[in-house]
Design a protein around this motif. Structure first.
Motif, PDB file in Angstrom:
ATOM      1  N   ARG A  71     -52.137  -7.130 -49.255  1.00  0.00           N
ATOM      2  CA  ARG A  71     -51.960  -5.997 -49.323  1.00  0.00           C
ATOM      3  C   ARG A  71     -51.832  -6.061 -51.065  1.00  0.00           C
ATOM      4  NH1 ARG A  71     -49.943  -1.437 -46.776  1.00  0.00           N
ATOM      5  NH2 ARG A  71     -51.821  -0.500 -45.714  1.00  0.00           N
ATOM      6  N   GLN A 119     -47.859 -10.965 -38.047  1.00  0.00           N
ATOM      7  CA  GLN A 119     -49.229 -10.269 -38.313  1.00  0.00           C
ATOM      8  C   GLN A 119     -48.687  -8.791 -39.054  1.00  0.00           C
ATOM      9  OE1 GLN A 119     -52.151  -9.867 -37.513  1.00  0.00           O
ATOM     10  NE2 GLN A 119     -51.718 -11.899 -36.977  1.00  0.00           N
ATOM     11  N   SER A 120     -47.138  -8.578 -39.344  1.00  0.00           N
ATOM     12  CA  SER A 120     -47.067  -7.477 -40.188  1.00  0.00           C
ATOM     13  C   SER A 120     -47.201  -8.146 -41.608  1.00  0.00           C
ATOM     14  CB  SER A 120     -45.504  -7.261 -40.105  1.00  0.00           C
ATOM     15  OG  SER A 120     -45.136  -5.645 -40.571  1.00  0.00           O
ATOM     16  N   ARG A 136     -49.631  -9.042 -43.673  1.00  0.00           N
ATOM     17  CA  ARG A 136     -50.856  -7.578 -43.178  1.00  0.00           C
ATOM     18  C   ARG A 136     -49.788  -7.383 -44.782  1.00  0.00           C
ATOM     19  NH1 ARG A 136     -50.664  -5.125 -38.966  1.00  0.00           N
ATOM     20  NH2 ARG A 136     -48.463  -4.490 -39.394  1.00  0.00           N
TER      21      ARG A 136
END
Length: 88
Positions: A56, A48-49, A52
């Motif tokens: 971005r 998930q990190s 993200r």
């Protein structure tokens, strides 16, 4: 070789932009690779990190004109689908 002053300057600008864009595109590939690597691990939630961060970076590259906005959307979608498939 161009012998018009404005074209000589334009060539210099294009070369500088090409160097900047190349590093950004390389960083995008690295961030996508991190997401796919995290999906390959046993714990799918760890992706998930990186997802993200990659999203971005893709959005930022699209807003700066390094890649097209639809290209960014397509890559984000594919990464998100890979993460979702890895978790199930």
């Amino acid at each position: 070789m161009a012998n018009i002053k404005s074209q000589i300057k334009r060539n210099r600008q294009n070369d500088a932009a090409n160097v900047r864009n190349k590093s950004v595109r390389s960083a995008l590939k690295t961030s996508a690779k991190k997401v796919r690597g995290a999906v390959g691990d046993e714990n799918g939630d760890s992706a998930q990190s990186p997802l993200r961060d990659a999203s971005r970076a893709l959005d930022r590259a699209a807003s700066k004109g390094v890649i097209h906005k639809r290209t960014a959307a397509r890559r984000k979608s594919r990464l998100a689908r890979a993460v979702a498939a890895g978790r199930s």
